[in-house]
Design an enzyme around this catalytic site. Structure first.
Site, PDB file in Angstrom:
ATOM      1  CG  HIS A   1      -3.445   3.655  -0.778  1.00  0.00           C
ATOM      2  ND1 HIS A   1      -2.739   4.385   0.162  1.00  0.00           N
ATOM      3  CD2 HIS A   1      -2.797   3.828  -1.960  1.00  0.00           C
ATOM      4  CE1 HIS A   1      -1.726   4.982  -0.418  1.00  0.00           C
ATOM      5  NE2 HIS A   1      -1.725   4.670  -1.706  1.00  0.00           N
TER       6      HIS A   1
ATOM      7  CG  HIS B   1       3.787   2.502   1.243  1.00  0.00           C
ATOM      8  ND1 HIS B   1       2.963   3.120   2.161  1.00  0.00           N
ATOM      9  CD2 HIS B   1       3.939   3.381   0.223  1.00  0.00           C
ATOM     10  CE1 HIS B   1       2.615   4.313   1.716  1.00  0.00           C
ATOM     11  NE2 HIS B   1       3.195   4.495   0.536  1.00  0.00           N
TER      12      HIS B   1
END
Length: 321
Positions: A37, A111
């Site tokens: 992820h 991110h």
């Protein structure tokens, strides 16, 4: 069919080629595959501007705020090559363009912050690895495309897709169009196609690229809720004949409750995940015997026997042909 006389995987660097022959001809949709992820979050650049959450963008010039974002946005700690060598085969790759970049087509991952390494450099690393491991199937999921505004969107997508098609070339496995070409390990090996690229943009579909791969997760920091959501998907809503991801990853709150986590100055996201991952993996072993899983995504994929737990599901369960 029960897996009998199973061979033991001895090297997760090449685990697909070591699976029992009975698994070589089942759809890849029915294999248990370890995935990471936010795969590039180990590479976040402390000197970049904040790209998310929106409420912190205006504080990008404050170093300590950027440091807090990095501590809580870093979901992986090993490089792409190390993740590959560890046995990870699915990669969650979120793409963004930096505003005012002097190179009009240069892209990064992100991110919270942008990565230090650009997209093309990372994809070249993955292509080189795939070249050396022709029996290992890589699934690359490109998504989000932040900073692709109306003025540059078409140009950026065209450039990136052209780069992907040229780079991976004959290794690209075309998307499924009818049942006869549903991918299996053997079909991929026979054709020399060991790279699958999912491109999550409906206006940019090419036969070499797959559409969005569903990613199911609980949007919670509570491991019980993670388990409940994945169980619900597996038992009532599993997609048919397509890839899908069960996300074990925890998710920080998007409201003021986030302060309960980010104000723990001696803590970080990796520590929180480390405390929860062993329990989640025990649950995966139990649930995997009851309901087949496909891709299982997680944070900290090189810790706590994550890869071996997911790979071993392939021989612990009854696999549907």
């Amino acid at each position: 069919m029960p897996i009998r006389g199973k061979r033991e995987v001895t090297s997760y660097c090449d685990w697909m080629s070591q699976l029992p022959p009975q698994l070589h001809n089942i759809p890849l949709f029915n294999l248990a595959i370890p995935g990471s992820h936010d795969s590039m979050s180990y590479d976040l650049d402390i000197n970049s501007s904040i790209i998310e959450p929106n409420g912190l963008k205006r504080l990008s010039k404050i170093y300590c705020i950027r440091e807090i974002v990095r501590r809580w946005a870093t979901t992986q700690e090993e490089t792409i090559t190390n993740q590959l060598d560890a046995g990870v085969r699915y990669f969650d790759l979120r793409v963004a363009r930096k505003p005012n970049d002097t190179d009009p087509t240069r892209l990064y991952f992100y991110h919270g912050l942008y990565t230090r390494t650009d997209v093309e450099t990372v994809l070249r690393v993955m292509n080189d690895w795939a070249e050396k491991h022709p029996k290992e199937i890589l699934i690359l999921a490109l998504s989000n495309f932040k900073g692709f505004d109306k003025n540059n969107e078409d140009k950026l997508h065209s450039h990136l897709i052209s780069f992907i098609k040229t780079l991976f070339g004959a290794k690209l496995r075309e998307r499924v169009s009818h049942r006869e070409i549903i991918p299996t390990l053997k079909r991929c090996w026979d054709k020399g196609t060991n790279v699958i690229v999912s491109y999550d943009h409906p206006a940019q579909q090419h036969f070499e690229l797959w559409s969005k791969i569903p990613y199911y997760y609980s949007n919670s920091m509570d491991t019980t809720k993670v388990e409940m959501e994945i169980r619900r998907v597996l038992e009532t809503a599993r997609p048919f004949q397509c890839f899908f991801v069960c996300g074990l990853n925890l998710t920080l709150p998007s409201n003021v409750k986030i302060l309960l986590y980010i104000l723990r100055f001696c803590d970080n996201f990796a520590n929180v995940v480390q405390r929860s991952l062993p329990r989640l993996l025990r649950w995966v072993k139990q649930q995997g015997r009851k309901t087949p899983m496909n891709i299982v995504g997680s944070d900290l994929v090189t810790r706590d026997d994550f890869v071996s737990t997911i790979v071993n599901l392939n021989t612990l369960k009854n696999v549907k042909a």
